[in-house]
Design an enzyme around this catalytic site. Structure first.
Site, PDB file in Angstrom:
ATOM      1  N   ALA A   1      -1.927   3.234  -8.138  1.00  0.00           N
ATOM      2  CA  ALA A   1      -1.519   2.544  -6.910  1.00  0.00           C
ATOM      3  C   ALA A   1      -0.650   1.346  -7.248  1.00  0.00           C
ATOM      4  O   ALA A   1      -0.744   0.797  -8.340  1.00  0.00           O
ATOM      5  CB  ALA A   1      -2.753   2.068  -6.142  1.00  0.00           C
ATOM      6  N   TYR A   2       0.175   0.976  -6.295  1.00  0.00           N
ATOM      7  CA  TYR A   2       0.917  -0.277  -6.382  1.00  0.00           C
ATOM      8  C   TYR A   2       0.045  -1.305  -5.673  1.00  0.00           C
ATOM      9  O   TYR A   2      -0.196  -1.187  -4.470  1.00  0.00           O
ATOM     10  CB  TYR A   2       2.271  -0.137  -5.683  1.00  0.00           C
ATOM     11  CG  TYR A   2       3.108  -1.404  -5.737  1.00  0.00           C
ATOM     12  CD1 TYR A   2       4.193  -1.507  -6.598  1.00  0.00           C
ATOM     13  CD2 TYR A   2       2.799  -2.498  -4.933  1.00  0.00           C
ATOM     14  CE1 TYR A   2       4.955  -2.668  -6.659  1.00  0.00           C
ATOM     15  CE2 TYR A   2       3.550  -3.662  -4.985  1.00  0.00           C
ATOM     16  CZ  TYR A   2       4.624  -3.739  -5.852  1.00  0.00           C
ATOM     17  OH  TYR A   2       5.369  -4.892  -5.923  1.00  0.00           O
TER      18      TYR A   2
ATOM     19  N   TYR B   1       1.735  -3.833   1.596  1.00  0.00           N
ATOM     20  CA  TYR B   1       0.770  -3.120   0.758  1.00  0.00           C
ATOM     21  C   TYR B   1      -0.183  -2.287   1.624  1.00  0.00           C
ATOM     22  O   TYR B   1      -0.357  -1.079   1.417  1.00  0.00           O
ATOM     23  CB  TYR B   1      -0.019  -4.119  -0.107  1.00  0.00           C
ATOM     24  CG  TYR B   1      -1.265  -3.549  -0.725  1.00  0.00           C
ATOM     25  CD1 TYR B   1      -1.190  -2.571  -1.725  1.00  0.00           C
ATOM     26  CD2 TYR B   1      -2.528  -3.967  -0.307  1.00  0.00           C
ATOM     27  CE1 TYR B   1      -2.350  -2.032  -2.281  1.00  0.00           C
ATOM     28  CE2 TYR B   1      -3.684  -3.442  -0.859  1.00  0.00           C
ATOM     29  CZ  TYR B   1      -3.590  -2.472  -1.851  1.00  0.00           C
ATOM     30  OH  TYR B   1      -4.730  -1.940  -2.397  1.00  0.00           O
TER      31      TYR B   1
ATOM     32  N   LYS C   1      -0.488   1.843   1.849  1.00  0.00           N
ATOM     33  CA  LYS C   1      -1.757   2.516   1.547  1.00  0.00           C
ATOM     34  C   LYS C   1      -2.206   3.369   2.737  1.00  0.00           C
ATOM     35  O   LYS C   1      -2.708   4.477   2.561  1.00  0.00           O
ATOM     36  CB  LYS C   1      -2.842   1.490   1.173  1.00  0.00           C
ATOM     37  CG  LYS C   1      -2.638   0.824  -0.187  1.00  0.00           C
ATOM     38  CD  LYS C   1      -2.640   1.801  -1.357  1.00  0.00           C
ATOM     39  CE  LYS C   1      -4.030   2.312  -1.673  1.00  0.00           C
ATOM     40  NZ  LYS C   1      -4.024   3.254  -2.827  1.00  0.00           N
TER      41      LYS C   1
END
Length: 288
Positions: free
Chosen positions: A62-63, A127, A131
């Protein structure tokens, strides 16, 4: 046990899965390098799954740089949304079940109530949005999925709040920590155990689940507990989030209701403070 493939094996949760797998004596588990398991490379993923034929794929890639994501929108979107979609497509092609890790940041967090899986997700930062888009991609492309939303992950591995606080506490006498953002810290070792419990259950109760440690705390109280448990003398001052502006806005209250995961898989979830004690103990052992 069925064969398991871990994507994002080098990160914090990946390393915790490795630790827990060896504690549990799991041998049918593969931790490919980032090169061999690049979630942005659809052909590479197809080849990897074709070769390994895993029953389960755990996506820890994940970032997660919340503030940087505000500037690196394209990269965050590529990793968190396109990457998740690529994995879901590969899993669908090879009959694998995907366990995908998501976040409490999919919620706006503007009211004081325990968040349920089917509450409306309204992210307030890039973010969280990427997600959420990743979750939607997984749901749309693959029936056999477990999406686990978690919060405030820390462990003895990688960079995280606990290790940052211990480092700062060694150098400073006084720290200002935000007191008006409330959630639940989660020991990544506990999350890793929960993931293996879900796999071992053999259940096909697919869907979205919330998992964090039990209890509720603020960043200020979390920091205070870290110093107390580690016997570090630091004066911790509570400050409002407005006194420490960050590029990304964060949810003010993101405590998740965990009834669904506990009832479905018969899980017992540790209290956050007890897990913090275990982690700090591990860090002490590792430093000797």
């Amino acid at each position: 046990m069925d064969k398991i493939l871990v994507i994002g094996a080098g990160g914090q949760l990946g390393q915790c899965l490795k630790t827990v797998a060896s504690r549990r004596g799991l041998t049918e588990i593969i931790f490919p390098s980032e090169t061999d398991a690049n979630i942005l490379n659809q052909d590479g993923l197809q080849a990897l799954l074709s070769k390994e034929q895993p029953a389960f794929v755990i996506n820890c890639a994940a970032y997660t740089a919340v503030d940087k994501a505000e500037d690196e929108v394209g990269l965050a979107k590529a990793v968190n949304e396109t990457g998740a979609a690529n994995l879901a497509i590969a899993c669908a092609a090879h009959g694998s079940t995907l366990i995908h890790v998501s976040t409490d940041f999919v919620f706006e967090g503007n009211e004081v109530k325990l968040l349920l899986e089917d509450d409306i997700a309204q992210p307030i930062n890039v973010y969280g949005q990427t997600k959420l888009d990743g979750e939607k991609a997984v749901v749309a492309l693959l029936k056999s999925h477990f999406i686990l939303r978690t919060s405030w992950l820390y462990s003895e591995y990688a960079n995280n709040f606990v290790k940052t606080m211990l480092k700062l506490g060694a150098d400073r006498d006084e720290l200002n920590i935000i007191a008006d953002q409330v959630g639940t810290p989660t020991y990544a070792i506990d999350l890793a155990n929960a993931i293996f419990d879900i796999i071992e259950s053999g259940s096909d109760a697919y869907g979205i689940y919330h998992y964090s440690n039990e209890g509720v705390t603020s960043w200020f109280d979390f920091a205070s507990a870290i110093f107390e448990i580690s016997d570090t003398v630091v004066k911790v001052n509570p400050i409002p989030g407005s006194a420490y502006p960050t590029k990304a806005t964060r949810p003010a209250f993101s405590v998740m209701d965990k009834s669904k995961i506990k009832n479905t898989f018969n899980l017992t979830i540790p209290y956050w403070r007890n897990s913090l004690v275990a982690c700090i103990q591990k860090l002490k052992e590792n430093n000797h």
